[in-house]
Design a protein around this motif. Structure first.
Motif, PDB file in Angstrom:
ATOM      1  N   LYS A  16     -68.464 149.626  53.894  1.00  0.00           N
ATOM      2  CA  LYS A  16     -68.144 148.878  52.678  1.00  0.00           C
ATOM      3  C   LYS A  16     -67.819 147.419  53.018  1.00  0.00           C
ATOM      4  CE  LYS A  16     -64.144 149.221  50.475  1.00  0.00           C
ATOM      5  NZ  LYS A  16     -63.018 149.728  49.680  1.00  0.00           N
ATOM      6  N   THR A  17     -67.038 147.223  54.086  1.00  0.00           N
ATOM      7  CA  THR A  17     -66.696 145.863  54.513  1.00  0.00           C
ATOM      8  C   THR A  17     -67.938 145.087  54.908  1.00  0.00           C
ATOM      9  OG1 THR A  17     -64.540 146.572  55.308  1.00  0.00           O
ATOM     10  CG2 THR A  17     -65.376 144.501  56.173  1.00  0.00           C
ATOM     11  N   MET A  18     -68.800 145.704  55.698  1.00  0.00           N
ATOM     12  CA  MET A  18     -69.993 145.009  56.174  1.00  0.00           C
ATOM     13  C   MET A  18     -70.955 144.713  55.022  1.00  0.00           C
ATOM     14  SD  MET A  18     -69.054 144.617  59.157  1.00  0.00           S
ATOM     15  CE  MET A  18     -70.405 143.864  59.981  1.00  0.00           C
ATOM     16  N   LYS A  19     -70.993 145.590  54.040  1.00  0.00           N
ATOM     17  CA  LYS A  19     -71.846 145.357  52.868  1.00  0.00           C
ATOM     18  C   LYS A  19     -71.354 144.128  52.109  1.00  0.00           C
ATOM     19  CE  LYS A  19     -75.150 146.730  50.144  1.00  0.00           C
ATOM     20  NZ  LYS A  19     -76.524 146.525  50.556  1.00  0.00           N
ATOM     21  N   LEU A  20     -70.033 143.993  51.972  1.00  0.00           N
ATOM     22  CA  LEU A  20     -69.469 142.839  51.267  1.00  0.00           C
ATOM     23  C   LEU A  20     -69.641 141.549  52.062  1.00  0.00           C
ATOM     24  CD1 LEU A  20     -66.168 144.406  49.888  1.00  0.00           C
ATOM     25  CD2 LEU A  20     -68.125 143.646  48.555  1.00  0.00           C
ATOM     26  N   ALA A  21     -69.740 141.671  53.409  1.00  0.00           N
ATOM     27  CA  ALA A  21     -69.828 140.495  54.271  1.00  0.00           C
ATOM     28  C   ALA A  21     -71.262 140.078  54.566  1.00  0.00           C
ATOM     29  CB  ALA A  21     -69.084 140.762  55.577  1.00  0.00           C
ATOM     30  N   GLU A  22     -72.242 140.669  53.898  1.00  0.00           N
ATOM     31  CA  GLU A  22     -73.632 140.277  54.132  1.00  0.00           C
ATOM     32  C   GLU A  22     -73.822 138.808  53.799  1.00  0.00           C
ATOM     33  OE1 GLU A  22     -76.373 142.674  51.971  1.00  0.00           O
ATOM     34  OE2 GLU A  22     -76.088 144.421  53.268  1.00  0.00           O
ATOM     35  N   TYR A  24     -72.589 136.304  55.527  1.00  0.00           N
ATOM     36  CA  TYR A  24     -71.564 135.463  56.141  1.00  0.00           C
ATOM     37  C   TYR A  24     -72.073 134.986  57.500  1.00  0.00           C
ATOM     38  CZ  TYR A  24     -68.070 136.962  52.688  1.00  0.00           C
ATOM     39  OH  TYR A  24     -67.370 137.197  51.541  1.00  0.00           O
ATOM     40  N   PHE A  25     -71.445 133.964  58.042  1.00  0.00           N
ATOM     41  CA  PHE A  25     -71.932 133.277  59.241  1.00  0.00           C
ATOM     42  C   PHE A  25     -71.427 133.948  60.518  1.00  0.00           C
ATOM     43  CE2 PHE A  25     -71.830 129.518  62.140  1.00  0.00           C
ATOM     44  CZ  PHE A  25     -73.183 129.261  62.149  1.00  0.00           C
ATOM     45  N   LEU A  26     -72.314 134.126  61.478  1.00  0.00           N
ATOM     46  CA  LEU A  26     -72.021 134.638  62.823  1.00  0.00           C
ATOM     47  C   LEU A  26     -71.238 135.948  62.786  1.00  0.00           C
ATOM     48  CD1 LEU A  26     -71.325 131.322  64.755  1.00  0.00           C
ATOM     49  CD2 LEU A  26     -73.379 132.717  64.800  1.00  0.00           C
ATOM     50  N   THR A  27     -70.079 135.993  63.483  1.00  0.00           N
ATOM     51  CA  THR A  27     -69.364 137.264  63.634  1.00  0.00           C
ATOM     52  C   THR A  27     -68.808 137.781  62.323  1.00  0.00           C
ATOM     53  OG1 THR A  27     -67.291 136.140  64.167  1.00  0.00           O
ATOM     54  CG2 THR A  27     -68.702 136.753  66.008  1.00  0.00           C
ATOM     55  N   SER A  29     -70.282 138.389  59.765  1.00  0.00           N
ATOM     56  CA  SER A  29     -71.188 139.369  59.162  1.00  0.00           C
ATOM     57  C   SER A  29     -71.552 140.486  60.137  1.00  0.00           C
ATOM     58  CB  SER A  29     -72.472 138.685  58.695  1.00  0.00           C
ATOM     59  OG  SER A  29     -73.194 138.198  59.804  1.00  0.00           O
ATOM     60  N   LYS A  30     -71.014 140.425  61.363  1.00  0.00           N
ATOM     61  CA  LYS A  30     -71.430 141.391  62.377  1.00  0.00           C
ATOM     62  C   LYS A  30     -70.288 142.264  62.906  1.00  0.00           C
ATOM     63  CE  LYS A  30     -75.542 139.006  63.511  1.00  0.00           C
ATOM     64  NZ  LYS A  30     -75.600 138.417  62.207  1.00  0.00           N
ATOM     65  N   LEU A  31     -69.102 141.686  63.078  1.00  0.00           N
ATOM     66  CA  LEU A  31     -67.976 142.418  63.659  1.00  0.00           C
ATOM     67  C   LEU A  31     -66.985 142.792  62.562  1.00  0.00           C
ATOM     68  CD1 LEU A  31     -67.344 140.239  66.838  1.00  0.00           C
ATOM     69  CD2 LEU A  31     -68.818 142.223  66.564  1.00  0.00           C
ATOM     70  N   ASN A  32     -66.490 144.028  62.657  1.00  0.00           N
ATOM     71  CA  ASN A  32     -65.680 144.561  61.570  1.00  0.00           C
ATOM     72  C   ASN A  32     -64.409 143.751  61.313  1.00  0.00           C
ATOM     73  OD1 ASN A  32     -65.114 146.662  59.578  1.00  0.00           O
ATOM     74  ND2 ASN A  32     -63.370 147.059  60.912  1.00  0.00           N
ATOM     75  N   ARG A  33     -63.667 143.409  62.350  1.00  0.00           N
ATOM     76  CA  ARG A  33     -62.391 142.733  62.129  1.00  0.00           C
ATOM     77  C   ARG A  33     -62.608 141.356  61.503  1.00  0.00           C
ATOM     78  NH1 ARG A  33     -58.073 142.541  66.825  1.00  0.00           N
ATOM     79  NH2 ARG A  33     -58.052 144.729  66.262  1.00  0.00           N
ATOM     80  N   ALA A  38     -62.655 137.915  56.585  1.00  0.00           N
ATOM     81  CA  ALA A  38     -63.433 137.022  55.725  1.00  0.00           C
ATOM     82  C   ALA A  38     -63.564 137.594  54.312  1.00  0.00           C
ATOM     83  CB  ALA A  38     -64.817 136.789  56.329  1.00  0.00           C
ATOM     84  N   VAL A  39     -63.770 138.902  54.220  1.00  0.00           N
ATOM     85  CA  VAL A  39     -63.916 139.543  52.909  1.00  0.00           C
ATOM     86  C   VAL A  39     -62.605 139.471  52.137  1.00  0.00           C
ATOM     87  CG1 VAL A  39     -64.218 141.788  51.791  1.00  0.00           C
ATOM     88  CG2 VAL A  39     -65.861 141.012  53.491  1.00  0.00           C
TER      89      VAL A  39
END
Length: 129
Positions: A16-22, A24-27, A29-33, A38-39
């Protein structure tokens, strides 16, 4: 091997977090924390922005009404006071639309507002220190 008891919760939470962070720049959009931070910040700004939008639009409407009033020789505050005394109950959004789209109708409103005000009433004096 230890027994995992979280089921699909952990994966779902991260997904869910990664879907919301699509996008976003660099980490972010890639790393969970990083994405979670950012979200959360984006959601906070969104919440504040939805409330700020109401303020900004009201301010814009007042500026438009004031400009139209000045063209017709009356101040914004006197115009609004006159409308209230004349019993004309229009909100600022509608007044702004009338002022920008239908100048003749706005002039009629100004005349009604001026007629409702007591004639010859001086503006309040400011107190000088």
């Amino acid at each position: 091997m230890p027994r995992a008891k979280r089921g699909t919760g952990r994966r779902d939470y991260r997904h869910k977090t990664m879907k919301l962070a699509e996008g976003y720049f660099l980490t972010k959009s890639k790393l969970n924390r990083s994405a979670q931070e950012a979200v959360e910040k984006a959601l906070k700004y969104g919440y504040v922005g939805r409330r700020r939008k109401k303020r900004d639009f009201r301010s814009l409407w007042i500026v438009r009404i004031n400009a139209a009033c000045k063209e017709n020789g009356v101040s914004y505050s006197r115009f609004m006071d006159g409308l209230k005394k004349a019993g004309i109950d229009l909100n600022r959004k509608v007044l702004s639309d009338i002022a920008t789209l239908d100048i003749a109708a706005f002039k009629v409103l100004i005349e009604k507002a001026k007629a409702a005000l007591p004639s010859g009433t001086p503006l309040p004096k400011t107190v000088e220190a």
